[in-house]
Design a protein around this motif. Sequence first.
Motif, PDB file in Angstrom:
ATOM      1  N   VAL A  30      -7.066   2.377   5.190  1.00 25.70           N
ATOM      2  CA  VAL A  30      -6.685   3.741   6.882  1.00 25.70           C
ATOM      3  C   VAL A  30      -6.167   3.156   7.733  1.00 25.70           C
ATOM      4  O   VAL A  30      -6.467   2.279   8.092  1.00 25.70           O
ATOM      5  CB  VAL A  30      -8.271   4.672   6.705  1.00 25.70           C
ATOM      6  CG1 VAL A  30      -8.148   5.278   7.789  1.00 25.70           C
ATOM      7  CG2 VAL A  30      -9.144   4.819   5.411  1.00 25.70           C
ATOM      8  N   VAL A  31      -4.999   4.347   7.941  1.00 25.83           N
ATOM      9  CA  VAL A  31      -4.154   3.571   8.762  1.00 25.83           C
ATOM     10  C   VAL A  31      -4.437   4.339  10.653  1.00 25.83           C
ATOM     11  O   VAL A  31      -4.827   5.258  10.465  1.00 25.83           O
ATOM     12  CB  VAL A  31      -2.783   3.818   8.973  1.00 25.83           C
ATOM     13  CG1 VAL A  31      -1.574   3.348  10.146  1.00 25.83           C
ATOM     14  CG2 VAL A  31      -2.502   3.110   7.894  1.00 25.83           C
ATOM     15  N   THR A  32      -4.787   3.349  11.460  1.00 25.28           N
ATOM     16  CA  THR A  32      -5.625   4.189  12.913  1.00 25.28           C
ATOM     17  C   THR A  32      -4.524   3.648  13.621  1.00 25.28           C
ATOM     18  O   THR A  32      -3.945   2.670  14.184  1.00 25.28           O
ATOM     19  CB  THR A  32      -6.755   3.508  12.745  1.00 25.28           C
ATOM     20  OG1 THR A  32      -6.713   3.004  13.785  1.00 25.28           O
ATOM     21  CG2 THR A  32      -7.502   4.058  12.573  1.00 25.28           C
ATOM     22  N   VAL A  33      -5.113   4.023  15.296  1.00 21.58           N
ATOM     23  CA  VAL A  33      -3.688   3.748  16.545  1.00 21.58           C
ATOM     24  C   VAL A  33      -4.495   3.848  17.317  1.00 21.58           C
ATOM     25  O   VAL A  33      -6.098   5.051  17.626  1.00 21.58           O
ATOM     26  CB  VAL A  33      -2.440   4.653  16.854  1.00 21.58           C
ATOM     27  CG1 VAL A  33      -1.422   4.654  15.945  1.00 21.58           C
ATOM     28  CG2 VAL A  33      -2.957   5.947  16.799  1.00 21.58           C
ATOM     29  N   VAL A  42      -6.894   8.247  13.418  1.00 20.94           N
ATOM     30  CA  VAL A  42      -6.933   8.108  12.049  1.00 20.94           C
ATOM     31  C   VAL A  42      -4.673   8.714  11.622  1.00 20.94           C
ATOM     32  O   VAL A  42      -5.068  10.678  12.196  1.00 20.94           O
ATOM     33  CB  VAL A  42      -7.337   8.492  11.173  1.00 20.94           C
ATOM     34  CG1 VAL A  42      -7.023   8.590   9.603  1.00 20.94           C
ATOM     35  CG2 VAL A  42      -8.821   8.151  10.637  1.00 20.94           C
ATOM     36  N   VAL A  43      -3.829   8.413  11.696  1.00 21.04           N
ATOM     37  CA  VAL A  43      -2.759   8.838  11.728  1.00 21.04           C
ATOM     38  C   VAL A  43      -2.298   8.922   9.913  1.00 21.04           C
ATOM     39  O   VAL A  43      -1.521   9.736   9.438  1.00 21.04           O
ATOM     40  CB  VAL A  43      -1.259   7.671  12.119  1.00 21.04           C
ATOM     41  CG1 VAL A  43      -2.057   8.149  13.849  1.00 21.04           C
ATOM     42  CG2 VAL A  43      -1.823   6.700  11.530  1.00 21.04           C
ATOM     43  N   ILE A  59      -1.336  11.407   7.352  1.00 17.19           N
ATOM     44  CA  ILE A  59      -2.552  12.770   7.456  1.00 17.19           C
ATOM     45  C   ILE A  59      -3.034  13.768   7.651  1.00 17.19           C
ATOM     46  O   ILE A  59      -3.533  14.659   6.728  1.00 17.19           O
ATOM     47  CB  ILE A  59      -3.980  12.092   8.439  1.00 17.19           C
ATOM     48  CG1 ILE A  59      -5.672  12.720   8.013  1.00 17.19           C
ATOM     49  CG2 ILE A  59      -3.355  13.115   9.177  1.00 17.19           C
ATOM     50  CD1 ILE A  59      -6.179  12.045   7.166  1.00 17.19           C
ATOM     51  N   GLY A  60      -1.738  14.293   7.894  1.00 16.01           N
ATOM     52  CA  GLY A  60      -1.372  15.942   7.810  1.00 16.01           C
ATOM     53  C   GLY A  60      -0.606  16.660   6.436  1.00 16.01           C
ATOM     54  O   GLY A  60      -0.707  17.644   5.923  1.00 16.01           O
ATOM     55  N   ARG A  61      -0.562  15.494   5.496  1.00 11.66           N
ATOM     56  CA  ARG A  61      -0.240  15.839   4.129  1.00 11.66           C
ATOM     57  C   ARG A  61      -1.812  15.804   3.443  1.00 11.66           C
ATOM     58  O   ARG A  61      -1.727  16.351   2.441  1.00 11.66           O
ATOM     59  CB  ARG A  61       0.861  15.203   3.313  1.00 11.66           C
ATOM     60  CG  ARG A  61       1.561  14.470   4.391  1.00 11.66           C
ATOM     61  CD  ARG A  61       2.760  14.193   3.429  1.00 11.66           C
ATOM     62  NE  ARG A  61       4.445  14.446   4.027  1.00 11.66           N
ATOM     63  CZ  ARG A  61       5.255  15.542   4.052  1.00 11.66           C
ATOM     64  NH1 ARG A  61       5.170  16.085   3.178  1.00 11.66           N
ATOM     65  NH2 ARG A  61       6.431  15.163   4.194  1.00 11.66           N
ATOM     66  N   VAL A  62      -2.891  15.544   4.270  1.00 11.31           N
ATOM     67  CA  VAL A  62      -4.267  15.346   3.461  1.00 11.31           C
ATOM     68  C   VAL A  62      -4.926  17.525   3.807  1.00 11.31           C
ATOM     69  O   VAL A  62      -4.879  16.914   4.108  1.00 11.31           O
ATOM     70  CB  VAL A  62      -5.435  14.034   3.846  1.00 11.31           C
ATOM     71  CG1 VAL A  62      -6.561  14.778   3.137  1.00 11.31           C
ATOM     72  CG2 VAL A  62      -4.372  13.185   3.223  1.00 11.31           C
ATOM     73  N   LEU A  63      -4.744  17.743   1.396  1.00  7.68           N
ATOM     74  CA  LEU A  63      -5.435  18.724   2.186  1.00  7.68           C
ATOM     75  C   LEU A  63      -7.264  18.539   1.781  1.00  7.68           C
ATOM     76  O   LEU A  63      -8.007  19.353   2.941  1.00  7.68           O
ATOM     77  CB  LEU A  63      -4.811  19.027   1.366  1.00  7.68           C
ATOM     78  CG  LEU A  63      -3.237  19.426   0.749  1.00  7.68           C
ATOM     79  CD1 LEU A  63      -3.104  20.227  -0.182  1.00  7.68           C
ATOM     80  CD2 LEU A  63      -2.778  20.853   2.090  1.00  7.68           C
ATOM     81  N   GLY A  85       1.536  -1.525  16.632  1.00  4.61           N
ATOM     82  CA  GLY A  85      -0.441  -0.708  17.130  1.00  4.61           C
ATOM     83  C   GLY A  85      -0.976   0.167  16.619  1.00  4.61           C
ATOM     84  O   GLY A  85      -2.469   0.120  17.094  1.00  4.61           O
ATOM     85  N   GLU A  86      -1.342  -0.416  15.355  1.00  7.46           N
ATOM     86  CA  GLU A  86      -1.632  -0.016  13.893  1.00  7.46           C
ATOM     87  C   GLU A  86      -2.411  -0.806  13.787  1.00  7.46           C
ATOM     88  O   GLU A  86      -2.756  -1.586  13.623  1.00  7.46           O
ATOM     89  CB  GLU A  86      -0.755   0.905  13.181  1.00  7.46           C
ATOM     90  CG  GLU A  86       0.400   2.030  13.231  1.00  7.46           C
ATOM     91  CD  GLU A  86       0.844   1.905  11.985  1.00  7.46           C
ATOM     92  OE1 GLU A  86       1.368   3.529  11.757  1.00  7.46           O
ATOM     93  OE2 GLU A  86       1.014   1.184  11.358  1.00  7.46           O
ATOM     94  N   ARG A  87      -3.490   0.071  12.923  1.00 10.89           N
ATOM     95  CA  ARG A  87      -5.071  -1.195  13.131  1.00 10.89           C
ATOM     96  C   ARG A  87      -5.089  -0.685  11.004  1.00 10.89           C
ATOM     97  O   ARG A  87      -5.552   0.847  11.658  1.00 10.89           O
ATOM     98  CB  ARG A  87      -6.201  -1.311  13.440  1.00 10.89           C
ATOM     99  CG  ARG A  87      -5.757  -2.063  15.029  1.00 10.89           C
ATOM    100  CD  ARG A  87      -5.893  -2.915  14.077  1.00 10.89           C
ATOM    101  NE  ARG A  87      -5.201  -4.216  15.781  1.00 10.89           N
ATOM    102  CZ  ARG A  87      -3.752  -4.660  15.856  1.00 10.89           C
ATOM    103  NH1 ARG A  87      -2.931  -3.936  14.909  1.00 10.89           N
ATOM    104  NH2 ARG A  87      -4.108  -5.069  16.727  1.00 10.89           N
TER     105      ARG A  87
END
Length: 409
Positions: A30-33, A42-43, A59-63, A85-87
Amino acid sequence: MSAPTVFVARLAGSGVFDPAGERIGKVRDVVTVPRTAASPRVVGLVVEDRGRARVFLSIGRVLSIGGGQLIASAISDRRFRQRGGERLLLADVLGRTVTLRDGSTAVLEDLSIAERGPGEWEVDELFLRKPKVGPFGKGPTTLARWNDVRHEPDADHDTDHLLASLEELPAADAASAMLDLPEQRMMEVAEDLSDDRLADILEEMNEDRQVQILNGLEDIRAADVLDQMEPDDAADLVAHMTTERAETLLELMDPDEAEDVRMLLAFGADTAGGLMTTEPIILASDGTVAEALALMRRHEVAPALAAAICVTLPPYEAPTGRYLGMVHFQRLLRYPPNERVGTLLDEQIEPVLTSDTAAEVTRQMAAYNLVSVPVVDTAGRLVGVVTIDDVLDHLLPADWRTQEEPQRG
């Protein structure tokens, strides 16, 4: 109904399926900023596709997430590359030792992510295990919020702080902050920002800077950023690129988004068609006031677009069926929730044609004190709306974003 909550350790390895039920991969991370005063946002997800390549899933493509599986509209073929910047929650965060408010320490064994709004997920609770008190068994567990514990800084702390600051600033201020950076640093920050945040910031820059930054990105990343921009802003940006570069990015964009951009590029910049955005709020005439207000409340709808709804015959995506009329927000507030919007149309507001000049559009908006005006084609179908910010961008000088504010007396 409570918002969905998902524990990350259980999400790892879950299958990713398309809406038709075909397996397209499995979740790897899982990718976060970071954010300065809130839990990380979560991005997206790292997904291992059927070719065993690790790709990025926005994350916008997750239904939906649940039942040990995830359904997504599509996954990118862009190889995942972690930005500064991502974790990654599994690779970078789980297993770390944190300090609680009482000074004791604990190991972060799992954490949950929760959906706060459509497409908006953030880290929710941390599952912590304290040191064991005796020679046998395991230590006690406890739950905590992200900001209830102290996280040790790492080598990327300065970059994280800058990115977190840009995430929190209004887009216009974030754009100014980026433009104040040295050119190389500006490009590094652009690489590290999430696609949707970079899109928001680019929309507040002049075309030369937009082109400069987008030309510094890989083709697939640049196309992903264009997907996140408002279609009219994306079209303006693409129009300032070389023909070859523009066509390359349009081919890589989401087909629906690219179709909107291509349509806008077909109109002259000084016409209603060239000024409009193709994503107004549209409702059937038998839709209710309650439905209209719910559409206006969506977080992704710009304030100018949320000022009114357009009523049409089917289909209800531009270009629609025949345009029937517009209903403004204030009028909706004066009627009960079950009132049909078809009875509330503002008969004074006439739509403009895609071929009408910007001057004609401006005169109509000024004459009727409009925040937006509908745009139709020669067949009377709604194709978009021109908003007040579209008109202001057209009327102001090209370098208005970089002009210094006059001194106040």
